[in-house]
Design a protein around this motif. Sequence first.
Motif, PDB file in Angstrom:
ATOM      1  N   SER A  15       0.852  -1.198  -0.051  1.00 32.23           N
ATOM      2  CA  SER A  15      -0.073  -0.037  -0.103  1.00 32.23           C
ATOM      3  C   SER A  15       0.847   1.339   0.120  1.00 32.23           C
ATOM      4  O   SER A  15       0.323   2.395  -0.080  1.00 32.23           O
ATOM      5  CB  SER A  15      -0.951   0.111   1.316  1.00 32.23           C
ATOM      6  OG  SER A  15      -0.234   0.106   2.406  1.00 32.23           O
ATOM      7  N   MET A  16       2.216   1.090  -0.132  1.00 31.39           N
ATOM      8  CA  MET A  16       3.143   2.193  -0.066  1.00 31.39           C
ATOM      9  C   MET A  16       2.523   3.174  -1.284  1.00 31.39           C
ATOM     10  O   MET A  16       2.144   2.837  -2.423  1.00 31.39           O
ATOM     11  CB  MET A  16       4.505   1.907  -0.244  1.00 31.39           C
ATOM     12  CG  MET A  16       4.757   1.232  -1.579  1.00 31.39           C
ATOM     13  SD  MET A  16       6.553   0.550  -1.785  1.00 31.39           S
ATOM     14  CE  MET A  16       6.943  -0.144  -0.113  1.00 31.39           C
ATOM     15  N   LEU A  27      11.495  -1.444  -7.544  1.00 37.52           N
ATOM     16  CA  LEU A  27      11.068  -1.574  -6.392  1.00 37.52           C
ATOM     17  C   LEU A  27      10.573  -2.945  -5.798  1.00 37.52           C
ATOM     18  O   LEU A  27      10.664  -3.393  -4.672  1.00 37.52           O
ATOM     19  CB  LEU A  27       9.913  -0.599  -6.106  1.00 37.52           C
ATOM     20  CG  LEU A  27       9.197  -0.125  -4.946  1.00 37.52           C
ATOM     21  CD1 LEU A  27      10.440   0.231  -4.003  1.00 37.52           C
ATOM     22  CD2 LEU A  27       7.905   0.917  -5.040  1.00 37.52           C
ATOM     23  N   ALA A  28       9.746  -3.697  -6.751  1.00 41.75           N
ATOM     24  CA  ALA A  28       9.461  -5.215  -6.598  1.00 41.75           C
ATOM     25  C   ALA A  28      10.483  -5.835  -6.154  1.00 41.75           C
ATOM     26  O   ALA A  28      10.228  -7.005  -5.360  1.00 41.75           O
ATOM     27  CB  ALA A  28       8.399  -5.602  -7.573  1.00 41.75           C
ATOM     28  N   ALA A  29      11.563  -5.860  -6.750  1.00 45.14           N
ATOM     29  CA  ALA A  29      12.797  -6.741  -6.561  1.00 45.14           C
ATOM     30  C   ALA A  29      13.312  -6.500  -4.960  1.00 45.14           C
ATOM     31  O   ALA A  29      13.858  -7.444  -4.618  1.00 45.14           O
ATOM     32  CB  ALA A  29      13.970  -6.355  -7.635  1.00 45.14           C
ATOM     33  N   THR A  51       5.721 -15.299  -8.586  1.00 46.34           N
ATOM     34  CA  THR A  51       5.392 -14.146  -7.510  1.00 46.34           C
ATOM     35  C   THR A  51       4.997 -12.958  -7.902  1.00 46.34           C
ATOM     36  O   THR A  51       5.792 -12.796  -9.122  1.00 46.34           O
ATOM     37  CB  THR A  51       6.466 -14.341  -6.289  1.00 46.34           C
ATOM     38  OG1 THR A  51       7.852 -14.142  -7.122  1.00 46.34           O
ATOM     39  CG2 THR A  51       6.367 -15.719  -5.617  1.00 46.34           C
ATOM     40  N   ALA A  52       4.583 -11.933  -7.345  1.00 49.56           N
ATOM     41  CA  ALA A  52       4.098 -10.612  -7.911  1.00 49.56           C
ATOM     42  C   ALA A  52       3.953 -10.009  -6.577  1.00 49.56           C
ATOM     43  O   ALA A  52       3.464 -10.452  -5.704  1.00 49.56           O
ATOM     44  CB  ALA A  52       2.893 -10.715  -8.708  1.00 49.56           C
ATOM     45  N   ILE A  53       4.224  -8.562  -6.835  1.00 51.22           N
ATOM     46  CA  ILE A  53       3.757  -7.572  -6.235  1.00 51.22           C
ATOM     47  C   ILE A  53       2.860  -6.686  -6.574  1.00 51.22           C
ATOM     48  O   ILE A  53       2.671  -6.397  -7.805  1.00 51.22           O
ATOM     49  CB  ILE A  53       5.027  -6.631  -5.744  1.00 51.22           C
ATOM     50  CG1 ILE A  53       6.126  -7.262  -5.161  1.00 51.22           C
ATOM     51  CG2 ILE A  53       4.637  -5.334  -4.755  1.00 51.22           C
ATOM     52  CD1 ILE A  53       6.084  -7.696  -3.503  1.00 51.22           C
ATOM     53  N   LEU A  54       1.709  -6.478  -5.959  1.00 50.93           N
ATOM     54  CA  LEU A  54       0.504  -5.728  -6.490  1.00 50.93           C
ATOM     55  C   LEU A  54       0.814  -4.331  -5.926  1.00 50.93           C
ATOM     56  O   LEU A  54       0.537  -4.107  -4.427  1.00 50.93           O
ATOM     57  CB  LEU A  54      -0.847  -6.177  -6.202  1.00 50.93           C
ATOM     58  CG  LEU A  54      -2.107  -5.217  -6.521  1.00 50.93           C
ATOM     59  CD1 LEU A  54      -1.876  -4.943  -8.151  1.00 50.93           C
ATOM     60  CD2 LEU A  54      -3.405  -5.993  -6.362  1.00 50.93           C
ATOM     61  N   PHE A  55       1.035  -3.169  -6.404  1.00 48.86           N
ATOM     62  CA  PHE A  55       1.189  -1.724  -5.787  1.00 48.86           C
ATOM     63  C   PHE A  55      -0.081  -1.084  -6.008  1.00 48.86           C
ATOM     64  O   PHE A  55      -0.863  -0.636  -7.074  1.00 48.86           O
ATOM     65  CB  PHE A  55       2.317  -1.134  -6.571  1.00 48.86           C
ATOM     66  CG  PHE A  55       3.675  -1.595  -6.460  1.00 48.86           C
ATOM     67  CD1 PHE A  55       4.293  -1.242  -5.218  1.00 48.86           C
ATOM     68  CD2 PHE A  55       4.216  -2.259  -7.168  1.00 48.86           C
ATOM     69  CE1 PHE A  55       5.616  -1.881  -5.116  1.00 48.86           C
ATOM     70  CE2 PHE A  55       5.559  -2.578  -7.146  1.00 48.86           C
ATOM     71  CZ  PHE A  55       6.098  -2.709  -6.176  1.00 48.86           C
ATOM     72  N   LEU A  56      -0.936  -1.226  -4.790  1.00 44.89           N
ATOM     73  CA  LEU A  56      -2.406  -0.725  -4.731  1.00 44.89           C
ATOM     74  C   LEU A  56      -2.383   0.486  -5.135  1.00 44.89           C
ATOM     75  O   LEU A  56      -3.422   1.290  -5.888  1.00 44.89           O
ATOM     76  CB  LEU A  56      -2.885  -0.994  -3.394  1.00 44.89           C
ATOM     77  CG  LEU A  56      -2.974  -2.291  -2.844  1.00 44.89           C
ATOM     78  CD1 LEU A  56      -3.401  -2.329  -1.577  1.00 44.89           C
ATOM     79  CD2 LEU A  56      -3.923  -3.214  -3.766  1.00 44.89           C
ATOM     80  N   SER A  57      -1.349   1.549  -4.826  1.00 49.52           N
ATOM     81  CA  SER A  57      -1.635   3.218  -5.266  1.00 49.52           C
ATOM     82  C   SER A  57      -1.411   3.170  -6.588  1.00 49.52           C
ATOM     83  O   SER A  57      -1.716   4.390  -7.155  1.00 49.52           O
ATOM     84  CB  SER A  57      -0.559   3.844  -4.195  1.00 49.52           C
ATOM     85  OG  SER A  57       0.506   3.768  -4.639  1.00 49.52           O
TER      86      SER A  57
END
Length: 71
Positions: A15-16, A27-29, A51-57
């Motif tokens: 949520s950053m 950033l995900a790395a 795998t994955a990162i979901l950047f909500l903002s």
Amino acid sequence: TFVADGVRWIVDYKSMPVTDQQDLSSLAALFSQQLSSYAQLFQHEGLPVKTAILFLSAGKLVTIEQALNED
């Protein structure tokens, strides 16, 4: 985490505040080790893991390439 088409997906929600101009892959790395630890929990299933990162903002999903140690 979920299984789709025979692949175990692990998605971590962040949520950053980020902007579209930021290098979200870099950033995900930064969270690669954390997701690798999560992936180890499912290694016994014998399924491929993504795998994955979901950047909500930013509303962006960034996949992280992982190599699991299967020793």
